[in-house]
Write an enzyme that holds these catalytic residues in place. Structure first.
Site, PDB file in Angstrom:
ATOM      1  CB  ALA A  54       4.299  -0.098   2.847  1.00  0.00           C
ATOM      2  CG  HIS A  55       3.177  -1.730  -1.693  1.00  0.00           C
ATOM      3  ND1 HIS A  55       2.570  -2.924  -1.924  1.00  0.00           N
ATOM      4  CD2 HIS A  55       4.393  -2.031  -1.199  1.00  0.00           C
ATOM      5  CE1 HIS A  55       3.383  -3.907  -1.610  1.00  0.00           C
ATOM      6  NE2 HIS A  55       4.501  -3.401  -1.168  1.00  0.00           N
TER       7      HIS A  55
END
Lengths: 352, 352, 352
Positions: C243-244
């Site tokens: 994820a980010h």
């Protein structure tokens, strides 16, 4: 992007404190911002950064009372985080508007129509009888099958594959590698132990304002006329599996790598964390919340409940049980000790 | 599609009761069917629908005794569901036969041969020395590496990527975004804490009548001459991970998001539910069944067993243990109470 | 590939025992090798194969003392497995060098530069202002967005999608269907129950010597100037979700289908097994090891620890607790028996 502080203030309805003529060309975090950039202060624990920030402007709360002099121009709003989000969206639109026109070679089949200001990337494929709205962006290497409908302002990132007959709403963002409308997983067992594939003839309907993460898969419904349905405003993360005939209510958010089996219905406004697995033919009411890695094997149709565990149960029950699970070796030892104590107790004949 | 009821009856070997001249152009569920459509009645709980159904024909069991007049023509067969599945397949074939020919631009390398009635979609890529059978359909944006073999009547949906040297059988359906033949995950640890990638030189062999779901990945074997093997009639769902040198026996069905680690062997006729994880170098006999989310860390070579849990155990053991797990807080409280009781018991000096 | 045994010995610094003039054109396992092929003996349990092997040469340890006559030429080295790996790499390079040149049609935008000896497959897309090093191979149907940088000798297999602004180092291998730089999963809840998408403006930085498996997804960071970071020498398997704003330390290895939530940091030299799920905003120190299917919900910043379970705990604690879990029905029965015993004990009034 290049705006003056005054233009930005007007966009988010802010009161200006300071010089409003400087140009802004980028957004940044308050601790990283440079001249020509705008930032925001929402969480009080970042307040110290504002006094040293190089940002040309900072969005703050109407009630913010600085303890020292702030070098940046202040833009006062009700909700700084929300206003900053609006700016981010504007910036994003600006960036994405840079893609337009039809790159070559790209493919479009018979009787297909596209709206105004469309982007069709090189090596993108549009089948027959497809209807595509205005401001749609189709990145390179996308595949759009026959009889597909795509609403205005929807973005298909590179390598998205849309099977025949899928309907996608407006303002959706479909990330790279997504597959929408693939065959549901249905097989009829035969007497000899083999399986006959049940052809999947339904389709997928995706609402408006839906975001779908990279490499996520949504299967079509089994029967002609039926649909796997993704409600308005649903947000799906990456690598999610949505099986045939699933229905997901409006404004439900699902995190990465979760899988939902065939014909299950998820209510509106639900929140499903990552790597959750949900069995088929279940019903969950509105505002159902599932913790990461939960495994659902029964329905909770009333909704408004927090679930956890595999098989899942109400989260409080799970956490209380798991707290004891951690101490099981100790519990086992205590039980053993007790057994020994009781054995060593004198026995009495009650009749005596 | 347009057949008369008589033609359909002949296709599925049905006895006709009623008008057999009407045209049928679509299949539908009994509760949704309209004139010109055919449906089926298999599950008795749907029987009520047949008396009002607008379907032109309904497939029913030989033994079906209507309680009222049925407006539709009846087609009597041994197994209505199975007969309906046959019709679904015919319909699907009909639809898929609509794709044929070579769209432009598409790419084909030296010494590659394709059979008759092939479909090669735009932006599809076929490498060198590739052999492709008759009636194969290669959708747009597919990649087929060098030295690949694909048998008759196999369908590759859009964006499928096949690495060099892969062999795929006949009548397979490979869904969009699948990757077959990617490098196995093998790394030799070095003294300095880094890893050296072990090149993967084997390949993948996929049998006949195999279905592979969207975005599923099958890695190639490590050594030249070895293969990751997917048996005949295997059905793989979406987003599955099959590691290098895995072997999956004929007619095994695996649900979405399951992962199988390197060199593990799964017996024939097995059923593996979703999100199962299987460690490497294990052996499972024929007809092994694994419940969703199971984690397998030991072999069960005898097969014919139901497994559940992570780490997995026989399903009955797991469910019995999990039933107590739910009550652990209660169990803990009972133990505590008992401890207090026993402490409060008078102690006796046995010697006294 | 065609070398003499002498050339190969020189490549791996081996002492030769036997005929060094024969040609070698392939590598194989010792039990499968044929004339013209080279193999290795590392694990003593395979020793018996060496006396019958048809291989032209076998790489063995300096200390290997044959019990019988070995027909093959022996190449003596410190670490036979490692030397064989070096040969595998050479072979792989040789194979991959067969792809070069620019196939047509392919797309390249304004102001983009590519280095020497590049391969650009048909239907590959390179955006604007892209910088690509020497010896890079871009397979068919890849998408490379604007402002991307790719270092020397990196390979992008077919259908890889790289979003705008991503930076990829040297000697990386990105497998088919990977998505790098897709939007992080961030949404601001609104008062009406809907969500506003937070545009993701950061990017992804991938180090050198990184391998990324098929259909894995790495999201970009949220804010401009931030990055999701994959360290040097990291090895990611298939279908992984990053994820980010995640940061993964150098030489960390992660197995298939694992997911890491936003902003979590993984230390160097860590090992994460398959289907692990890691919550967001956590910190794990160097040499953290996580067992398959673990679910991490708290930080272990000190590293050098083995974790297991969901929620995870130190592996010893988990295995000890799980050992009792299996016996819970028995434990429950013992507790019940004890309760009955204690009830049947005579009660005494202590005051008496």
């Amino acid at each position: 992007m290049q705006f003056t502080i005054r233009q930005i203030a007007s966009l988010i309805g802010a009161e200006i404190e300071g010089d409003d003529t400087q140009p802004i060309h980028m957004l940044a975090k308050i601790q990283d911002a440079k001249p020509g950039q705008i930032s925001f202060l929402s969480n009080p624990k970042y307040e110290n950064f504002i006094y040293d920030s190089k940002a040309s402007a900072v969005i703050v709360s109407k009630n913010f009372e600085p303890k020292e002099k702030v070098p940046a121009t202040l833009l006062r709003v009700e909700d700084p985080y929300n206003s900053f989000t609006i700016l981010l969206e504007e910036y994003h639109k600006f960036i994405s508007f840079q893609r337009s026109g039809i790159e070559s070679p790209s493919f479009i089949g018979e009787n297909s129509k596209t709206g105004d200001r469309i982007y069709r990337g090189a090596f993108s494929y549009i089948g027959k009888n497809v209807t595509i709205g205005n401001d749609v962006k189709i990145y390179p290497n996308c595949f759009i099958g026959d009889n597909v409908t795509i609403g205005d302002s929807t973005i298909l990132h590179s390598g998205v594959k849309i099977y025949d007959g899928t309907r996608i709403g407006q303002f959706c963002v479909i990330h790279a590698g997504c597959v929408i409308g693939s065959d549901g997983f249905g097989f009829a067992p035969q007497e000899d132990g083999s399986y006959r594939t049940i052809p999947q003839m339904g389709h997928v309907i995706v609402g408006n304002h839906v975001d779908i993460g990279a490499n996520t898969v949504i299967d079509c419904a089994t029967m002609h006329g039926d649909a796997t349905r993704i409600g308005n405003g649903v947000k799906l993360d990456n690598l999610i599996q949505i099986a045939h005939n699933v229905e997901i209510g409006d404004h439900t958010v699902i995190a990465a790598q979760t899988g939902i089996s065939g014909s299950t219905k998820i209510g509106k406004g639900s929140t499903i964390a990552g790597q959750v697995g949900i069995a088929g033919h279940l019903v969950f009411g509105d505002k159902t919340r599932m913790a990461a890695k939960s495994g659902l094997i029964k329905s909770y149709p009333d909704g408004n409940i927090d679930l956890m565990g595999a098989p899942a149960m109400p989260i409080k029950d799970y956490l209380r049980a798991y707290a004891v699970f951690r101490k099981l070796p100790d519990l086992n030892a205590r039980l053993k000790e007790l057994e020994e104590k009781v054995v060593n107790l004198p026995t009495f004949d009650k009749r005596s």
